[in-house]
Design a protein around this motif. Structure first.
Motif, PDB file in Angstrom:
ATOM      1  N   ARG A  21       6.245   2.506   4.216  1.00  0.00           N
ATOM      2  CA  ARG A  21       7.273   1.591   3.739  1.00  0.00           C
ATOM      3  C   ARG A  21       7.132   1.298   2.247  1.00  0.00           C
ATOM      4  NH1 ARG A  21       7.907  -3.669   7.287  1.00  0.00           N
ATOM      5  NH2 ARG A  21       9.554  -3.905   5.705  1.00  0.00           N
ATOM      6  N   ARG A  22       5.882   1.177   1.774  1.00  0.00           N
ATOM      7  CA  ARG A  22       5.669   0.760   0.395  1.00  0.00           C
ATOM      8  C   ARG A  22       5.525   1.925  -0.579  1.00  0.00           C
ATOM      9  NH1 ARG A  22       3.689  -4.458  -0.050  1.00  0.00           N
ATOM     10  NH2 ARG A  22       4.012  -4.105  -2.299  1.00  0.00           N
ATOM     11  N   VAL A  23       5.203   3.125  -0.059  1.00  0.00           N
ATOM     12  CA  VAL A  23       4.931   4.257  -0.963  1.00  0.00           C
ATOM     13  C   VAL A  23       5.850   5.441  -0.675  1.00  0.00           C
ATOM     14  CG1 VAL A  23       3.210   5.916  -1.747  1.00  0.00           C
ATOM     15  CG2 VAL A  23       2.530   3.561  -1.260  1.00  0.00           C
ATOM     16  N   VAL A  24       5.834   5.923   0.589  1.00  0.00           N
ATOM     17  CA  VAL A  24       6.522   7.179   0.897  1.00  0.00           C
ATOM     18  C   VAL A  24       8.036   7.040   0.719  1.00  0.00           C
ATOM     19  CG1 VAL A  24       6.959   8.899   2.683  1.00  0.00           C
ATOM     20  CG2 VAL A  24       4.667   7.909   2.432  1.00  0.00           C
ATOM     21  N   LEU A  25       8.624   6.030   1.361  1.00  0.00           N
ATOM     22  CA  LEU A  25      10.087   5.880   1.271  1.00  0.00           C
ATOM     23  C   LEU A  25      10.562   5.620  -0.165  1.00  0.00           C
ATOM     24  CD1 LEU A  25      10.840   3.811   4.505  1.00  0.00           C
ATOM     25  CD2 LEU A  25      11.157   6.264   4.117  1.00  0.00           C
ATOM     26  N   ILE A  67      -7.418  -1.720  -0.762  1.00  0.00           N
ATOM     27  CA  ILE A  67      -7.907  -2.570   0.338  1.00  0.00           C
ATOM     28  C   ILE A  67      -7.874  -1.817   1.671  1.00  0.00           C
ATOM     29  CG2 ILE A  67      -7.389  -4.651   1.674  1.00  0.00           C
ATOM     30  CD1 ILE A  67      -6.350  -5.899  -0.940  1.00  0.00           C
ATOM     31  N   GLY A  68      -6.793  -1.073   1.927  1.00  0.00           N
ATOM     32  CA  GLY A  68      -6.707  -0.327   3.178  1.00  0.00           C
ATOM     33  C   GLY A  68      -7.792   0.730   3.284  1.00  0.00           C
ATOM     34  N   ALA A  93      -5.642   2.174  11.109  1.00  0.00           N
ATOM     35  CA  ALA A  93      -5.052   3.369  10.504  1.00  0.00           C
ATOM     36  C   ALA A  93      -3.541   3.392  10.699  1.00  0.00           C
ATOM     37  CB  ALA A  93      -5.694   4.624  11.099  1.00  0.00           C
ATOM     38  N   ILE A  94      -3.094   3.018  11.934  1.00  0.00           N
ATOM     39  CA  ILE A  94      -1.644   3.000  12.188  1.00  0.00           C
ATOM     40  C   ILE A  94      -0.955   1.967  11.310  1.00  0.00           C
ATOM     41  CG2 ILE A  94       0.105   2.476  13.932  1.00  0.00           C
ATOM     42  CD1 ILE A  94      -1.813   3.633  16.035  1.00  0.00           C
ATOM     43  N   LEU A  95      -1.574   0.778  11.232  1.00  0.00           N
ATOM     44  CA  LEU A  95      -1.002  -0.264  10.394  1.00  0.00           C
ATOM     45  C   LEU A  95      -0.967   0.172   8.929  1.00  0.00           C
ATOM     46  CD1 LEU A  95       0.076  -3.153  10.159  1.00  0.00           C
ATOM     47  CD2 LEU A  95      -2.302  -3.946   9.932  1.00  0.00           C
ATOM     48  N   PHE A  96      -2.048   0.818   8.482  1.00  0.00           N
ATOM     49  CA  PHE A  96      -2.121   1.289   7.099  1.00  0.00           C
ATOM     50  C   PHE A  96      -1.068   2.367   6.847  1.00  0.00           C
ATOM     51  CE2 PHE A  96      -4.251   3.915   3.767  1.00  0.00           C
ATOM     52  CZ  PHE A  96      -4.192   2.971   2.761  1.00  0.00           C
ATOM     53  N   ALA A  97      -0.869   3.278   7.819  1.00  0.00           N
ATOM     54  CA  ALA A  97       0.134   4.340   7.671  1.00  0.00           C
ATOM     55  C   ALA A  97       1.539   3.752   7.595  1.00  0.00           C
ATOM     56  CB  ALA A  97       0.026   5.317   8.836  1.00  0.00           C
ATOM     57  N   ILE A  98       1.805   2.714   8.429  1.00  0.00           N
ATOM     58  CA  ILE A  98       3.136   2.085   8.396  1.00  0.00           C
ATOM     59  C   ILE A  98       3.389   1.434   7.035  1.00  0.00           C
ATOM     60  CG2 ILE A  98       4.540   0.227   9.382  1.00  0.00           C
ATOM     61  CD1 ILE A  98       3.174   0.810  12.078  1.00  0.00           C
ATOM     62  N   ILE A  99       2.349   0.746   6.530  1.00  0.00           N
ATOM     63  CA  ILE A  99       2.496   0.083   5.228  1.00  0.00           C
ATOM     64  C   ILE A  99       2.695   1.138   4.116  1.00  0.00           C
ATOM     65  CG2 ILE A  99       1.305  -1.337   3.523  1.00  0.00           C
ATOM     66  CD1 ILE A  99      -0.046  -2.787   5.855  1.00  0.00           C
ATOM     67  N   ILE A 100       1.911   2.229   4.180  1.00  0.00           N
ATOM     68  CA  ILE A 100       2.044   3.284   3.172  1.00  0.00           C
ATOM     69  C   ILE A 100       3.440   3.895   3.239  1.00  0.00           C
ATOM     70  CG2 ILE A 100       1.236   5.593   2.525  1.00  0.00           C
ATOM     71  CD1 ILE A 100      -0.592   3.369   1.630  1.00  0.00           C
TER      72      ILE A 100
END
Length: 562
Positions: A176-180, A15-16, A167-174
């Motif tokens: 929290r939900r993927v990278v960490l 979706i992002g 993009a910033i919102l998508f990066a924050i979500i990525i």
């Protein structure tokens, strides 16, 4: 929908990415549309600006009393530009000031057109005012175009800010939900890889990473449980592997010693018992020449070749690998003793074959020659008794001399054959070595060797011996009798699975030698060709010199193999 619910992280990423792609597409399409619109505005401004110059050109022609057709042409051009789609089509209906300015210019042009045709003085008086009306229209048109550019800039800024925010919102979500979660998983995997069996993932969730973390924790628990049981298993396997390596080394060494030509069986049996006692220290193992009573736990292996027994006396029963080891040792001795008997039998057969070969060679060559000489001696005695003429007696004596010389050469050749062996491993190295020796000792005659690639690597021993002697006899005749400067030895394989050896030289040829028997060993070479199932051909070459061709089949007969 169920798939999206099962994989929320993947759905979020999709979706992002779709949102960012949609914003980029909208921005690009909007920019393309505004660029097209602005390009039409620029053309309209240029056309409207050209109307001022056109008005002054008409005034100039009127002042110069130019022909009416020139003035009419400029007026038509002015009207075409004024009413063209590039200018009139760009005038928006929702812009009252620009529409009014354009209408004023159209109305004034109709008046100025009539004045230019009928009353040029009025045109010249009103031209400045007409140009001011055109300037007003151009100014309105430029202002309207600048407003559109400003609107486009503001809209572009808005779309860019929205894209940046998404993009910033998508990066924050990525993050929290993927990278960490991924970083935690990697750290845990690294700790497990370094041997930390207590490492576990410290987060939970219902998404893909949460399920992966639960699976990894369960796997770590199972590894921790299995690792403890594996340690004892590894120790047992290591001890078994060490023992098997020792057994293999013992069997290999024993096999190597038994593979010699005449192994000392008694000494090797004693050594094998010592090694077996080291491998099986809890058992008493011995070789016995005769069977005797053993304990109920005893294990006996018989060596049939010498009727001996390998006996193990022990308190505890033998394991399967220990029984297999004793059986293998007994089999090795059995095979070695049987091989020694077979080797002695083969030697006896080889001796009988060698004697048969000597008898056959003597019978087929020297014995027949001596029989011929015996007949000649009887003939000489009879002629002397009859007091034959001296010339006849001398001819018989000459034949006897030639026969004795030929018999001597045959005897010498047979002795060489019986004692001969190839100096090099194989026919080809021996031929090369023989030719090198001849070239080194006979500088006036050089022998050249040509071997085709399809010549077989190995022949039967009989083929190699006889073929080698034919080649050696032929090149010896070339050096001693042919008076040649060069000779070529050619070895090739014919399509009919037949081998051919040709020796050609550039000497004086055979001359009358081919009509005289028992000369230069040609009959011996022919007999050798017959021994290997082939034939030999002698001829004088057309360009001078002699040729010897040996032809024999590749597949040796059973008689040739013996």
């Amino acid at each position: 929908m169920l798939k999206f619910a099962r994989y929320p992280v993947a759905s979020l990423l999709i979706i992002g990415l779709i949102t960012l792609a949609a914003l980029a597409a909208v921005s690009g399409l909007y920019t393309l549309w505004m660029t097209t619109v602005l390009s039409g505005d620029a053309k309209a401004v240029n056309l409207s600006g050209s109307l001022r110059m056109q008005s002054y050109r008409i005034a100039y022609l009127l002042e110069q009393d130019a022909p009416q057709e020139h003035i009419a042409s400029l007026l038509d051009t002015f009207e075409e530009r004024l009413t063209s789609a590039a200018l009139k089509g760009q005038i928006p209906s929702d812009h009252p000031h620009l529409t009014a300015a354009f209408s004023t210019v159209e109305q004034r042009f109709e008046q100025m057109h009539t004045a230019a045709i009928e009353t040029p003085e009025i045109y010249l008086q009103e031209v400045d005012a007409f140009v001011e009306d055109i300037d007003t229209m151009v100014a309105q048109l430029e202002s309207w175009s600048e407003n559109k550019v400003q609107n486009l800039r503001e809209q572009q800024i808005l779309i860019t800010l929205l894209s940046l925010l998404a993009a910033i919102l998508f990066a924050i979500i990525i993050n929290r939900r993927v990278v960490l979660p991924l970083q935690r998983l990697i750290r845990t995997v690294h700790r497990i890889g370094r041997g930390d069996r207590s490492a576990r993932v410290d987060f939970q969730g219902r998404d893909e990473f949460g399920r992966l973390a639960s699976t990894l924790n369960r796997m770590a628990d199972e590894i921790s449980q299995v690792h403890g049981s594996l340690e004892s298993t590894i120790q047992e396997q290591t001890a078994e592997l060490s023992r098997n390596n020792r057994i293999l080394e013992f069997l290999f060494t024993l096999s190597q010693r038994l593979s010699t030509e005449k192994p000392d069986i008694t000494a090797l049996k004693h050594q094998s018992v010592e090694e077996l006692r080291l491998i099986c220290p809890e058992h008493s193992i011995n070789w016995h020449q005769q069977m005797y009573e053993t304990s109920p736990q005893g294990y006996v292996v018989r060596c049939d070749a010498d009727q001996s027994y390998l006996i193990c006396e022990q308190r505890n029963g033998l394991t399967a690998w220990q029984k297999q080891l004793l059986q293998t040792v007994s089999d090795l001795f059995d095979n070695a003793i049987s091989r020694m008997g077979a080797y002695d039998h083969e030697n006896r057969i080889a001796l009988l074959n060698e004697r048969s070969s000597i008898a056959r060679e003597l019978h087929d060559s020297l014995a027949q020659q001596l029989s011929y000489l015996k007949i000649q001696v009887v003939r000489l005695v009879k002629l002397r008794e009859r007091q034959a003429d001296e010339e006849t007696l001398n001819s018989i004596i000459d034949e006897l001399r030639d026969g004795l010389n030929s018999s001597y050469r045959k005897l010498r050749e047979l002795l060489v054959t019986f004692r001969s062996q190839l100096d090099e491993p194989g026919l080809l190295p021996s031929v090369k070595a023989a030719i090198d020796d001849v070239n080194r000792m006979s500088p006036n005659c050089q022998i050249h060797l040509y071997i085709e690639d399809n010549w077989p690597e190995t022949l039967t021993p009989s083929q190699e011996i006889h073929c080698m002697h034919v080649i050696r006899e032929a090149i010896t005749n070339v050096v001693k009798h042919a008076k040649a400067e060069n000779a070529v030895v050619s070895m090739k394989r014919l399509p009919s699975n037949t081998l051919q050896v040709t020796i050609n030289d550039d000497g004086i040829g055979f001359g009358e030698t081919l009509t005289k028997p028992m000369h230069y060993g040609l009959d011996i070479m022919a007999e050798r060709a017959i021994r290997i199932g082939g034939n030999i051909d002698y001829k004088n070459l057309n360009h001078g010199g002699a040729g010897v061709t040996l032809t024999f089949p590749l597949n040796a007969s059973e008689e040739d193999r013996l």
